[in-house]
Enzyme design. Structure first.
Site, PDB file in Angstrom:
ATOM      1  N   ASN A   7       0.880  -1.169   0.000  1.00  0.00           N
ATOM      2  CA  ASN A   7       0.000   0.000   0.000  1.00  0.00           C
ATOM      3  C   ASN A   7       0.916   1.217   0.000  1.00  0.00           C
ATOM      4  OD1 ASN A   7      -1.776   2.055   0.485  1.00  0.00           O
ATOM      5  ND2 ASN A   7      -2.660   1.173   2.342  1.00  0.00           N
ATOM      6  N   LYS A  14       3.290   0.808   3.134  1.00  0.00           N
ATOM      7  CA  LYS A  14       2.929  -0.220   4.108  1.00  0.00           C
ATOM      8  C   LYS A  14       2.980  -1.569   3.407  1.00  0.00           C
ATOM      9  CE  LYS A  14      -0.344   2.720   6.540  1.00  0.00           C
ATOM     10  NZ  LYS A  14      -1.726   3.090   6.404  1.00  0.00           N
ATOM     11  N   ARG A  90      -2.477  -2.083  -3.549  1.00  0.00           N
ATOM     12  CA  ARG A  90      -3.686  -1.289  -3.365  1.00  0.00           C
ATOM     13  C   ARG A  90      -3.590  -0.078  -4.298  1.00  0.00           C
ATOM     14  NH1 ARG A  90      -5.103   2.951   1.282  1.00  0.00           N
ATOM     15  NH2 ARG A  90      -7.230   3.329   0.650  1.00  0.00           N
ATOM     16  N   HIS A 179     -12.841   2.916   0.021  1.00  0.00           N
ATOM     17  CA  HIS A 179     -12.860   1.841   1.043  1.00  0.00           C
ATOM     18  C   HIS A 179     -13.563   0.590   0.496  1.00  0.00           C
ATOM     19  CE1 HIS A 179     -12.960   5.173   4.378  1.00  0.00           C
ATOM     20  NE2 HIS A 179     -11.718   4.768   4.204  1.00  0.00           N
ATOM     21  N   HIS A 207     -17.898   1.943   7.940  1.00  0.00           N
ATOM     22  CA  HIS A 207     -16.439   1.890   8.057  1.00  0.00           C
ATOM     23  C   HIS A 207     -16.025   3.190   8.729  1.00  0.00           C
ATOM     24  CE1 HIS A 207     -12.254   0.990   6.429  1.00  0.00           C
ATOM     25  NE2 HIS A 207     -12.160   2.253   6.794  1.00  0.00           N
ATOM     26  N   LEU A 208     -15.779   3.119  10.044  1.00  0.00           N
ATOM     27  CA  LEU A 208     -15.503   4.333  10.812  1.00  0.00           C
ATOM     28  C   LEU A 208     -14.061   4.318  11.305  1.00  0.00           C
ATOM     29  CD1 LEU A 208     -18.792   4.353  12.976  1.00  0.00           C
ATOM     30  CD2 LEU A 208     -18.440   5.301  10.680  1.00  0.00           C
ATOM     31  N   GLY A 209     -13.198   4.953  10.530  1.00  0.00           N
ATOM     32  CA  GLY A 209     -11.788   5.091  10.933  1.00  0.00           C
ATOM     33  C   GLY A 209     -11.467   6.567  10.893  1.00  0.00           C
ATOM     34  N   ASN A 210     -10.235   6.871  10.600  1.00  0.00           N
ATOM     35  CA  ASN A 210      -9.867   8.261  10.417  1.00  0.00           C
ATOM     36  C   ASN A 210     -10.601   8.820   9.203  1.00  0.00           C
ATOM     37  OD1 ASN A 210      -8.476  10.390  11.285  1.00  0.00           O
ATOM     38  ND2 ASN A 210      -6.463   9.469  10.963  1.00  0.00           N
ATOM     39  N   GLY A 211     -10.573   8.021   8.118  1.00  0.00           N
ATOM     40  CA  GLY A 211     -11.475   8.243   6.985  1.00  0.00           C
ATOM     41  C   GLY A 211     -12.700   7.399   7.271  1.00  0.00           C
ATOM     42  N   ARG A 240     -11.680  15.567   7.983  1.00  0.00           N
ATOM     43  CA  ARG A 240     -12.451  15.990   6.795  1.00  0.00           C
ATOM     44  C   ARG A 240     -13.873  16.373   7.180  1.00  0.00           C
ATOM     45  NH1 ARG A 240     -11.124  10.674   3.483  1.00  0.00           N
ATOM     46  NH2 ARG A 240      -9.079  10.495   4.444  1.00  0.00           N
ATOM     47  N   GLY A 330     -10.997   1.416  12.777  1.00  0.00           N
ATOM     48  CA  GLY A 330     -10.514   1.790  14.113  1.00  0.00           C
ATOM     49  C   GLY A 330     -11.595   2.126  15.123  1.00  0.00           C
ATOM     50  N   GLU A 333     -14.617  -0.691  15.251  1.00  0.00           N
ATOM     51  CA  GLU A 333     -14.226  -1.954  15.876  1.00  0.00           C
ATOM     52  C   GLU A 333     -13.998  -1.811  17.378  1.00  0.00           C
ATOM     53  OE1 GLU A 333     -10.729  -3.365  13.777  1.00  0.00           O
ATOM     54  OE2 GLU A 333     -11.733  -3.053  11.864  1.00  0.00           O
ATOM     55  N   GLU A 383      -8.204  -5.339   4.921  1.00  0.00           N
ATOM     56  CA  GLU A 383      -8.044  -5.014   3.506  1.00  0.00           C
ATOM     57  C   GLU A 383      -6.857  -5.759   2.889  1.00  0.00           C
ATOM     58  OE1 GLU A 383      -8.539  -1.047   5.092  1.00  0.00           O
ATOM     59  OE2 GLU A 383      -9.352  -0.422   3.165  1.00  0.00           O
TER      60      GLU A 383
HETATM   61  P1  ADP Z   1      -7.426   4.952   8.973  1.00  0.00           P
HETATM   62  O1  ADP Z   1      -7.040   3.569   8.483  1.00  0.00           O
HETATM   63  O2  ADP Z   1      -8.547   5.594   8.235  1.00  0.00           O
HETATM   64  O3  ADP Z   1      -6.257   5.880   9.195  1.00  0.00           O
HETATM   65  P2  ADP Z   1      -8.217   3.540  11.374  1.00  0.00           P
HETATM   66  O4  ADP Z   1      -9.207   2.583  10.824  1.00  0.00           O
HETATM   67  O5  ADP Z   1      -6.911   3.009  11.845  1.00  0.00           O
HETATM   68  O6  ADP Z   1      -8.006   4.779  10.426  1.00  0.00           O
HETATM   69  O7  ADP Z   1      -8.935   4.290  12.596  1.00  0.00           O
HETATM   70  C1  ADP Z   1      -8.253   5.256  13.347  1.00  0.00           C
HETATM   71  C2  ADP Z   1      -9.232   5.913  14.300  1.00  0.00           C
HETATM   72  O8  ADP Z   1      -9.923   4.925  15.066  1.00  0.00           O
HETATM   73  C3  ADP Z   1      -8.533   6.776  15.345  1.00  0.00           C
HETATM   74  O9  ADP Z   1      -8.339   8.078  14.891  1.00  0.00           O
HETATM   75  C4  ADP Z   1      -9.509   6.730  16.503  1.00  0.00           C
HETATM   76  O10 ADP Z   1     -10.431   7.778  16.343  1.00  0.00           O
HETATM   77  C5  ADP Z   1     -10.222   5.429  16.356  1.00  0.00           C
HETATM   78  N1  ADP Z   1      -9.786   4.436  17.355  1.00  0.00           N
HETATM   79  C6  ADP Z   1      -8.794   3.540  17.257  1.00  0.00           C
HETATM   80  N2  ADP Z   1      -8.696   2.795  18.366  1.00  0.00           N
HETATM   81  C7  ADP Z   1      -9.667   3.228  19.204  1.00  0.00           C
HETATM   82  C8  ADP Z   1     -10.097   2.875  20.515  1.00  0.00           C
HETATM   83  N3  ADP Z   1      -9.496   1.911  21.203  1.00  0.00           N
HETATM   84  N4  ADP Z   1     -11.143   3.544  21.033  1.00  0.00           N
HETATM   85  C9  ADP Z   1     -11.751   4.521  20.347  1.00  0.00           C
HETATM   86  N5  ADP Z   1     -11.379   4.907  19.113  1.00  0.00           N
HETATM   87  C10 ADP Z   1     -10.364   4.271  18.552  1.00  0.00           C
END
Ligand code: ADP
Length: 398
Positions: A7, A14, A90, A179, A207-211, A240, A330, A333, A383
């Site tokens: 990636n 990565k 990727r 995603h 899908h709740l991460g940074n993005g 964003r 992130g 999960e 992924e």
């Molecule tokens: P990306 O791949 O889009 O950079 P990730 O899927 O790794 O992002 O998600 C990162 C985000 O997940 C972090 O910014 C944080 O907000 C959230 N996160 C990660 N671990 C935890 C946790 N243990 N508790 C709450 N939020 C978390």
């Protein structure tokens, strides 16, 4: 077969080496600060991570460093590069051309270049990674797996913007979504866990991460998703803005005499929960700040949850029902409070969260009670494994 999954970003790369039989990574790592100075963090399976400060003037040097680490006598996991059967890359944007993963050849490389306009920050970096691997591992088959491909099944009504049609004709301005590898992997896995027939089911993936993005997956196909022409649209994210009234752009530009580039930077990098809270883009920091009474941090979390719940509701309408809702990435999960708060808006669907089942992190689980009308699940995304699977399928089937 051992698959190297790459990636490649503009200054980072990565990687994972995955055994296709066990489907487990033999090593994972990241090259950072490529073109600046260079750092390689390499973690062989079940061992401590190793950090090497290594000059990485370009991506070829980074791939070389990865290959050296993988075959190193001390920290390596394979005896020789010949053990690497294929490389899966990727690639962020496949435009309308790529509806699934493909074996990379010269014509595919040209077609990926043709999508550069649509993802100017990502696709050129992905191509540099492909080029570096081609040079250092000549003859090893390579596969491109696109973030956009899974969403190519969206119907016209879902991908069309209400702009004069010539902008689609001229520039292919439309919703693409991102995603995709995650939405595809997670929705299929959720169907298996929930005992649903994937090809006869309605699943919403958060899908709740940074993005962050939400998708509606009907009968195994994406029928709508919240990200658009670019990953800026849709949900509120770490930095964003997600959806805003487009007129805000002109309003700020005029009030503060700012350029378009400046405002796009504001929307991509300084907005989202980071901008709203003034605290952080990371929900762990937001929760700590909210607990100690920071009102902006509380508000940011509340707006994020509300917006996500509204998207879920709109996708129930889009599919005329839902069998399962899945949380991943992130935040999805790991954060039981966010999952609970989003589902609190969805009681009208007959969703009942079981607090004990919801009290988990990063593992597959159904988190609703047995009587809940719609199942809600947590499915950690993977992924890299999805890329490795596609790579094996294409290379072995060749
Ligand atoms: P990306 O791949 O889009 O950079 P990730 O899927 O790794 O992002 O998600 C990162 C985000 O997940 C972090 O910014 C944080 O907000 C959230 N996160 C990660 N671990 C935890 C946790 N243990 N508790 C709450 N939020 C978390």
């Amino acid at each position: 077969m051992k698959i190297l999954v790459i990636n490649c970003g503009s200054s980072s790369l990565k990687y994972q080496l995955i055994d296709s039989i066990t489907e487990k990574p033999l090593a994972v790592g990241i090259c950072e600060r490529i073109g600046i100075d260079g750092r390689l963090v390499h973690t062989p399976a079940e061992k401590d991570k190793l950090v090497f400060d290594k000059a990485l003037p370009n991506h070829e040097a980074a791939v070389q460093a990865v290959l050296s680490a993988l075959t190193d006598k001390e920290c390596g996991v394979i005896d020789s590069l010949e053990e690497i059967g294929a490389v899966g890359h990727r690639v962020v944007h496949g435009g309308e051309r790529f509806t699934k993963s493909v074996i990379i050849d010269d014509e595919v490389i040209e077609a990926i270049k043709g999508c550069n306009d649509l993802a100017p920050l990502h696709n050129p970096a992905n191509l540099i990674g492909i080029d570096a691997c081609k040079k250092l591992m000549p003859g090893v088959p390579m596969v491109a797996v696109f973030d956009t491909a899974f969403h190519q099944t969206m119907p016209k009504k879902a991908y069309t913007y209400a702009l004069p049609f010539e902008y689609y004709d001229k520039y292919k301005i439309r919703r693409y979504g991102f995603h995709g590898t995650s939405h595809s992997y997670v929705s299929e896995r959720a169907a298996e866990i929930a005992g649903l027939d994937y090809h006869n089911s309605k699943i919403i993936v958060c899908h709740l991460g940074n993005g962050a993005s939400v998708s509606a997956v009907k009968n195994g196909e994406s029928v709508d998703t919240s990200m658009g022409l670019t990953p800026l649209e849709g949900l509120i994210m770490g930095t964003r803005s997600g959806d805003i009234d487009p007129a805000i752009i002109e309003f700020i530009a005029k009030k503060e005499h700012r350029t378009l580039d400046d405002i796009m930077n504001l929307l991509n990098k300084k907005s989202g929960v980071y901008g709203m809270s003034g605290v952080s883009s990371d929900f762990r920091d937001l929760e700590a700040a909210a607990d100690s009474g920071n009102q902006h941090a509380k508000d940011a979390t509340e707006v994020f949850v509300y917006k996500t719940a509204k998207y879920v509701g709109s996708y129930v309408a889009a599919m005329n029902g839902v069998d399962a809702i899945v949380f991943t990435a992130g935040l999805g999960e790991n954060d039981k409070h966010i999952r609970q708060s989003i589902c609190d808006y969805l009681g009208y669907l007959g969703i009942v969260i079981d607090p004990e089942r919801n009290n988990i992190r990063s593992k597959e689980a159904v988190i609703t009670t047995d009587h809940s009308k719609v199942k809600v699940l947590v499915v950690p995304t993977n992924e890299e494994l999805a890329i490795a699977r596609d790579t094996v399928e294409l290379v072995v089937g060749k």
